[in-house]
Write a protein that holds these residues in place. Structure first.
Motif, PDB file in Angstrom:
ATOM      1  N   GLN A 174       0.835  -1.198   0.000  1.00  0.00           N
ATOM      2  CA  GLN A 174       0.000   0.000   0.000  1.00  0.00           C
ATOM      3  C   GLN A 174       0.869   1.247   0.000  1.00  0.00           C
ATOM      4  O   GLN A 174       1.647   1.470   0.920  1.00  0.00           O
ATOM      5  N   SER A 175       0.736   2.072  -1.053  1.00  0.00           N
ATOM      6  CA  SER A 175       1.424   3.361  -1.033  1.00  0.00           C
ATOM      7  C   SER A 175       0.892   4.146   0.161  1.00  0.00           C
ATOM      8  O   SER A 175      -0.317   4.248   0.355  1.00  0.00           O
ATOM      9  N   LEU A 176       1.792   4.681   0.965  1.00  0.00           N
ATOM     10  CA  LEU A 176       1.417   5.272   2.252  1.00  0.00           C
ATOM     11  C   LEU A 176       0.374   6.379   2.080  1.00  0.00           C
ATOM     12  O   LEU A 176       0.640   7.411   1.468  1.00  0.00           O
ATOM     13  N   PRO A 177      -0.846   6.179   2.609  1.00  0.00           N
ATOM     14  CA  PRO A 177      -1.893   7.196   2.488  1.00  0.00           C
ATOM     15  C   PRO A 177      -1.830   8.189   3.653  1.00  0.00           C
ATOM     16  O   PRO A 177      -1.147   7.957   4.649  1.00  0.00           O
ATOM     17  N   LYS A 178      -2.576   9.268   3.532  1.00  0.00           N
ATOM     18  CA  LYS A 178      -2.562  10.281   4.579  1.00  0.00           C
ATOM     19  C   LYS A 178      -3.484   9.886   5.733  1.00  0.00           C
ATOM     20  O   LYS A 178      -4.332   8.998   5.606  1.00  0.00           O
ATOM     21  N   GLY A 179      -3.314  10.577   6.845  1.00  0.00           N
ATOM     22  CA  GLY A 179      -4.175  10.361   7.999  1.00  0.00           C
ATOM     23  C   GLY A 179      -4.071   8.951   8.552  1.00  0.00           C
ATOM     24  O   GLY A 179      -2.991   8.363   8.599  1.00  0.00           O
ATOM     25  N   ASP A 180      -5.197   8.414   8.976  1.00  0.00           N
ATOM     26  CA  ASP A 180      -5.225   7.084   9.577  1.00  0.00           C
ATOM     27  C   ASP A 180      -5.739   6.019   8.607  1.00  0.00           C
ATOM     28  O   ASP A 180      -6.181   4.956   9.018  1.00  0.00           O
ATOM     29  N   LYS A 181      -5.666   6.298   7.312  1.00  0.00           N
ATOM     30  CA  LYS A 181      -6.183   5.352   6.322  1.00  0.00           C
ATOM     31  C   LYS A 181      -5.428   4.026   6.336  1.00  0.00           C
ATOM     32  O   LYS A 181      -6.015   2.971   6.092  1.00  0.00           O
ATOM     33  N   MET A 182      -4.119   4.069   6.604  1.00  0.00           N
ATOM     34  CA  MET A 182      -3.345   2.828   6.641  1.00  0.00           C
ATOM     35  C   MET A 182      -3.841   1.937   7.779  1.00  0.00           C
ATOM     36  O   MET A 182      -3.824   0.705   7.662  1.00  0.00           O
ATOM     37  N   GLU A 183      -4.284   2.533   8.864  1.00  0.00           N
ATOM     38  CA  GLU A 183      -4.818   1.758   9.976  1.00  0.00           C
ATOM     39  C   GLU A 183      -6.062   0.985   9.541  1.00  0.00           C
ATOM     40  O   GLU A 183      -6.247  -0.172   9.927  1.00  0.00           O
ATOM     41  N   LEU A 184      -6.905   1.619   8.722  1.00  0.00           N
ATOM     42  CA  LEU A 184      -8.098   0.944   8.216  1.00  0.00           C
ATOM     43  C   LEU A 184      -7.717  -0.213   7.291  1.00  0.00           C
ATOM     44  O   LEU A 184      -8.298  -1.304   7.384  1.00  0.00           O
ATOM     45  N   VAL A 185      -6.747   0.016   6.423  1.00  0.00           N
ATOM     46  CA  VAL A 185      -6.287  -1.040   5.507  1.00  0.00           C
ATOM     47  C   VAL A 185      -5.778  -2.239   6.297  1.00  0.00           C
ATOM     48  O   VAL A 185      -6.104  -3.391   5.998  1.00  0.00           O
ATOM     49  N   ILE A 186      -4.979  -1.979   7.343  1.00  0.00           N
ATOM     50  CA  ILE A 186      -4.416  -3.064   8.152  1.00  0.00           C
ATOM     51  C   ILE A 186      -5.508  -3.779   8.929  1.00  0.00           C
ATOM     52  O   ILE A 186      -5.548  -5.013   8.980  1.00  0.00           O
ATOM     53  N   GLN A 187      -6.405  -3.021   9.538  1.00  0.00           N
ATOM     54  CA  GLN A 187      -7.469  -3.637  10.339  1.00  0.00           C
ATOM     55  C   GLN A 187      -8.367  -4.526   9.487  1.00  0.00           C
ATOM     56  O   GLN A 187      -8.575  -5.714   9.791  1.00  0.00           O
TER      57      GLN A 187
END
Length: 258
Positions: free
Chosen positions: A82-95
């Motif tokens: 995942q290209s690093l997104p802004k904010g807490d979007k990466m947390e959603l992708v991981i969860q």
């Protein structure tokens, strides 16, 4: 039934130990007392039903009642890059990716990445992501916690493609009616001539909010990735990986597909 992951050294032959935040959660949140049961896993090969013997906010000792089969993992090991997104979007992708069945996550840098990478925050961010993956794996009754690799450069990501059996590059142009193939066609082409019991390692590459450049698509294809679309609609970056992962696990038969 509540599930916890423990380190290998906490998983003995006849009993297990919960410590730290897990013990606190079991006692303060779940109200665990002697006689209560829950499931533990070492995140590798051992999963067991256990019964609490001693319970304190900093330590729980539980006796192994029964060893359980660890059969909740998909047969396809799908890593979301995942290209690093802004904010807490990466947390959603991981969860959500963990709940669905992702094998691992690889954050990386791309040309149109909006967020500014801060190396000083790396350790704190990795710790946060690890906790999210652990909690999601427990909630989903996974047998393992997906690995989360450190942030990759674009070049590092391109080199890593050779480590996978199949790499899929999610490119919006491929989703348009006049362009290339979707995930089903790419998977079908890869499986041609292979046995049904293949257990491929798949890399699913997703761009940032700004998508990928044509140059990146060309370089990814040259490195061995297959360009694929996720339909004729433009998905948000935090949605694309979740959709792609679900499609792959459906095609694997995990969700009644193949």
């Amino acid at each position: 039934m509540q599930r916890y992951f423990v380190a290998a050294e906490q998983f003995g032959d006849t009993e297990i130990r919960l410590v730290g935040e897990d013990a606190h959660h079991a006692v303060r949140v779940m109200r665990s007392r002697p006689g209560d049961k829950f499931i533990v896993s070492d995140g590798q090969s051992r999963t067991a039903l256990v019964e609490v013997i001693e319970a304190a906010p900093t330590l729980i000792i539980a006796e192994i009642v029964e060893m359980l089969s660890a059969d909740s993992e998909p047969k396809w090991a799908v890593t979301i890059a995942q290209s690093l997104p802004k904010g807490d979007k990466m947390e959603l992708v991981i969860q959500k990716g963990t709940e669905i069945g992702a094998f691992a996550f690889v954050p990386f840098q791309s040309e149109r990445m909006i967020v500014q990478y801060d190396a000083k925050k790396e350790a704190k961010r990795m710790d946060r992501w690890g906790k999210i993956a652990k909690e999601a794996a427990e909630q989903a009754h996974r047998s393992r916690i997906p690995a989360i690799e450190p942030l990759h450069s674009w070049r590092e990501l391109m080199k890593s493609i050779a480590n996978y059996d199949l790499a899929l590059f999610c490119y919006e142009r491929e989703g348009h009616q006049a362009h290339g193939r979707g995930i089903r066609a790419a998977v079908g082409a890869w499986f041609a001539g292979r046995t049904e019991d293949s257990h491929p390692r798949v890399l699913l590459i997703v761009g940032s909010e700004g998508g990928f450049t044509d140059r990146e698509a060309i370089e990814a294809e040259a490195a061995g990735a297959v360009l694929v679309g996720l339909g004729r609609r433009i998905l948000r970056t935090e949605t694309a990986g979740i959709v792609g992962l679900t499609c792959l696990l459906y095609e694997s038969g995990e969700m009644g597909g193949a």
